[in-house]
Motif scaffolding. Structure first.
Motif, PDB file in Angstrom:
ATOM      1  N   TYR A 116      36.832 -44.396  19.366  1.00  0.00           N
ATOM      2  CA  TYR A 116      37.418 -45.620  18.827  1.00  0.00           C
ATOM      3  C   TYR A 116      36.507 -46.805  19.131  1.00  0.00           C
ATOM      4  O   TYR A 116      35.708 -46.762  20.052  1.00  0.00           O
ATOM      5  N   LYS A 145      42.339 -39.910  18.734  1.00  0.00           N
ATOM      6  CA  LYS A 145      41.163 -40.797  18.862  1.00  0.00           C
ATOM      7  C   LYS A 145      40.977 -41.249  20.313  1.00  0.00           C
ATOM      8  O   LYS A 145      39.861 -41.284  20.815  1.00  0.00           O
ATOM      9  N   GLU A 158      39.858 -51.330  16.813  1.00  0.00           N
ATOM     10  CA  GLU A 158      40.488 -50.214  16.092  1.00  0.00           C
ATOM     11  C   GLU A 158      41.832 -49.824  16.709  1.00  0.00           C
ATOM     12  O   GLU A 158      42.806 -49.577  15.998  1.00  0.00           O
TER      13      GLU A 158
END
Length: 141
Positions: free
Chosen positions: A103, A97, A107
């Protein structure tokens, strides 16, 4: 009946190890094949992302193989080995990610918290692990 159960478990785990080892070889092949695309003149960020994803997936498979092999050594699944595999999987997802810039604000904090919790649980599992299993007659037992 117990012997039959142990034999069944052993066969199942051996088959799982065989499948995972084959998957590991396929993963190594994919990393090597994608390395050519990455080093080529027309390399793209997607080629690097694929290479990173494949390499990190290979680490997860290695941890799973380690979990199955560890079962044969200890005749039980040790929780800290499973937590290692879980942490490697979460780290894989987080790195993918981050590399893909996919992202949102908090998160990353949630991913890092999940990894921290797994590592804390692993530390506790190692610190307070059950005693080693001894068969009757071994080590004075």
């Amino acid at each position: 009946m117990t012997r039959l159960y142990k034999l069944g478990v052993q066969i199942a785990f051996n088959l799982a190890i065989l499948v995972l080892v084959l998957g590991m070889f396929v993963g190594v092949w994919r990393v090597l094949a994608n390395l050519g695309h990455t080093l080529g003149a027309a390399s793209t960020p997607e080629a690097f992302q694929t290479l990173i994803t494949d390499a990190l997936t290979l680490l997860v498979v290695i941890e799973l193989v380690r979990t199955f092999v560890d079962y044969f050594e200890w005749e039980r699944v040790r929780i800290h080995v499973l937590l290692d595999a879980g942490a490697i999987f979460l780290l894989r997802e987080l790195i993918i990610k981050l590399y893909a810039h996919d992202y949102a604000g908090l998160e990353v904090v949630w991913w890092a918290t999940a990894i921290l919790v797994l590592m804390l649980a692993r530390t506790l599992a190692v610190r307070w692990s059950p005693p080693a299993h001894c068969e009757p007659g071994e080590n004075g037992g």
